[in-house]
Write a protein that holds these residues in place. Structure first.
Motif, PDB file in Angstrom:
ATOM      1  N   VAL A 178       0.843  -1.206   0.000  1.00  0.00           N
ATOM      2  CA  VAL A 178       0.000   0.000   0.000  1.00  0.00           C
ATOM      3  C   VAL A 178       0.873   1.249   0.000  1.00  0.00           C
ATOM      4  N   LEU A 179       1.923   1.253   0.813  1.00  0.00           N
ATOM      5  CA  LEU A 179       2.827   2.399   0.862  1.00  0.00           C
ATOM      6  C   LEU A 179       3.551   2.589  -0.471  1.00  0.00           C
ATOM      7  N   ILE A 181       2.387   1.671  -3.450  1.00  0.00           N
ATOM      8  CA  ILE A 181       1.383   2.184  -4.391  1.00  0.00           C
ATOM      9  C   ILE A 181       1.166   3.679  -4.170  1.00  0.00           C
ATOM     10  N   ALA A 182       1.091   4.078  -2.894  1.00  0.00           N
ATOM     11  CA  ALA A 182       0.900   5.500  -2.582  1.00  0.00           C
ATOM     12  C   ALA A 182       2.090   6.324  -3.069  1.00  0.00           C
ATOM     13  N   ALA A 185       1.886   6.619  -6.861  1.00  0.00           N
ATOM     14  CA  ALA A 185       0.827   7.562  -7.241  1.00  0.00           C
ATOM     15  C   ALA A 185       1.273   9.000  -6.989  1.00  0.00           C
ATOM     16  N   ALA A 186       2.024   9.201  -5.906  1.00  0.00           N
ATOM     17  CA  ALA A 186       2.454  10.561  -5.549  1.00  0.00           C
ATOM     18  C   ALA A 186       3.387  11.163  -6.587  1.00  0.00           C
ATOM     19  N   LEU A 190       1.658   5.814 -11.408  1.00  0.00           N
ATOM     20  CA  LEU A 190       0.855   4.652 -11.045  1.00  0.00           C
ATOM     21  C   LEU A 190       0.599   3.697 -12.218  1.00  0.00           C
TER      22      LEU A 190
END
Length: 399
Positions: A178-179, A181-182, A185-186, A190
């Motif tokens: 999850v981290l 992916i975040a 995305a940041a 992504l």
């Protein structure tokens, strides 16, 4: 020993140079990891996204000191791994294992210091040292390493198979992902998150791969249409000939099948060992990790020389538990490392030009890999049957 590599890296960096794959990593960094800014060659997204983080760190001061900073990061990680392995020098029984690790790192040389694999190996070693007693920490470290290079997933699968608290392994993996992916995305990338799964799917049989050996000799002996050629798109020497396309297609399901069978054998060894008096979960983790990592090498159509680095962490930690039981794979892996060093960087040009002596060296190396895989499978079987292989497990419990 690390000072030798650091001084060499500093000299090259002062000249504005790099070494081996770090030339490519440096170009990726300078291009902002964007394919449109590159003049050609492989895409940076052939690697999982976290592999780009140390590249970005090494490039913070510009392209000049890139190589030195890269080697410095690996040196620090190896130091942390050695400290964990030996209890910062307090575990006297682990000191020989620490020396073995250093010898192997030195033999592999720039295959470790100039590749992403050199970053992931000490992380995996630290994770194995935490092992079954700290599954959340071990899983977190393995998840981070897997998001840098896929191979630590082999050790993750073994960890999941043998620990009692499997929810901690899963939770750590999910949280880390999850981290990641975040983070992806940041930075607006992504859509490229899973590119590493597809970027090299259509590549052929690499020259050094275990299953390429028959076509290697067909090329050396100039039999039929078999030949070696450079795939410039991915910077890889491959072999082409009758049946190589089919074998290349077959390798992915073979690798998946091998991984499933090894996981099943590990699971059987754990539960059969319980029925016969209890299995040592740490020994099963180490044996399963070595078997799985070796399967990832033997049944891989890529077979790059730096893959040998994958095999060392489980052996190093295994030596701390039982030198007697693990000295066989330790000796084989030193021989594999020496043969690999002759293949690359010493005489790769000769090998890629059909030199029969270097083809023989590569063949011996590949046979040793198969023998190591068979030893690892047998080790798992014996741990499940609770016969002589159980003795070091008992010693580990007593210590």
């Amino acid at each position: 020993m690390h000072l030798v590599f650091l001084v060499f890296a500093l000299i090259l960096s002062l000249r504005g140079e790099a070494f081996s794959d770090t030339f490519i990593y440096r170009d990726w960094t300078s291009a902002g990891f964007r394919d449109e800014n590159l003049s050609g060659g492989p895409s940076p997204w052939v690697y999982p996204v976290l592999a780009l983080v140390p590249m970005a760190i090494a490039g913070l001061a510009g392209p000049g000191p890139f190589f030195f900073l890269w080697v410095l990061m690996i040196t620090v990680l190896n130091g942390v791994a050695l400290a964990k392995l030996t209890g910062r020098g307090r575990r006297h029984e682990a000191i020989p294992a620490g020396w073995w690790w250093l010898v192997f790192v030195f033999i592999m040389g720039w295959l470790g210091f100039a590749r992403v694999d050199g970053l992931t190996a000490p992380i995996v070693l630290i994770a194995l040292a935490y092992g079954v007693s700290h599954p959340f920490i071990a899983s977190t470290l393995l998840s981070i390493a897997t998001w840098m290079k896929v191979w630590p997933a082999a050790v993750m699968l073994s960890l999941f198979t043998v620990v009692k608290q499997r929810t901690k392994v899963v939770a750590a993996g999910i949280l880390t992902s999850v981290l990641v992916i975040a983070l992806t995305a940041a930075v607006g990338q992504l859509p490229r998150l899973l590119n590493f799964l597809t970027q090299q799917g259509d590549r052929g049989m690499q020259l050094e791969a275990t299953f390429t050996t028959p076509w290697l000799w067909l090329s050396v002996l100039h039999v039929g249409d078999s030949r070696m050629y450079m795939n410039t798109d991915i910077n890889s020497m491959q072999v082409d000939g009758p049946g190589t396309a089919f074998m290349s297609f077959l390798m992915q399901p073979l690798l998946a099948l091998a991984a499933i069978l090894v996981a099943a054998l590990t699971f059987w060894a754990l539960h059969n060992g319980k029925r016969t008096g209890g299995a040592d979960r740490t020994e099963l983790l180490l044996a399963g990790s070595l078997t799985m990592a070796t399967a990832f090498v033997v049944f891989n159509k890529v077979g790059s020389p730096q893959f040998m680095v994958w095999l060392a962490p489980a052996v190093a930690v295994g030596l701390t538990h039982s030198w007697k039981e693990w000295r066989v794979p330790a000796a084989m892996l030193i021989a594999i490392g020496v043969a690999t060093y002759f293949i690359y960087p010493l005489f790769y040009d000769a090998l890629s030009h059909n030199n029969p002596f270097m083809a023989l060296v590569l063949t011996v190396r590949n046979v040793l890999l198969v023998v190591l895989f068979c030893w690892s499978v047998r080790r798992l079987y014996l741990l499940g049957k609770k016969i002589p292989a159980n003795e070091p497990a008992a010693a580990a419990k007593e210590s």
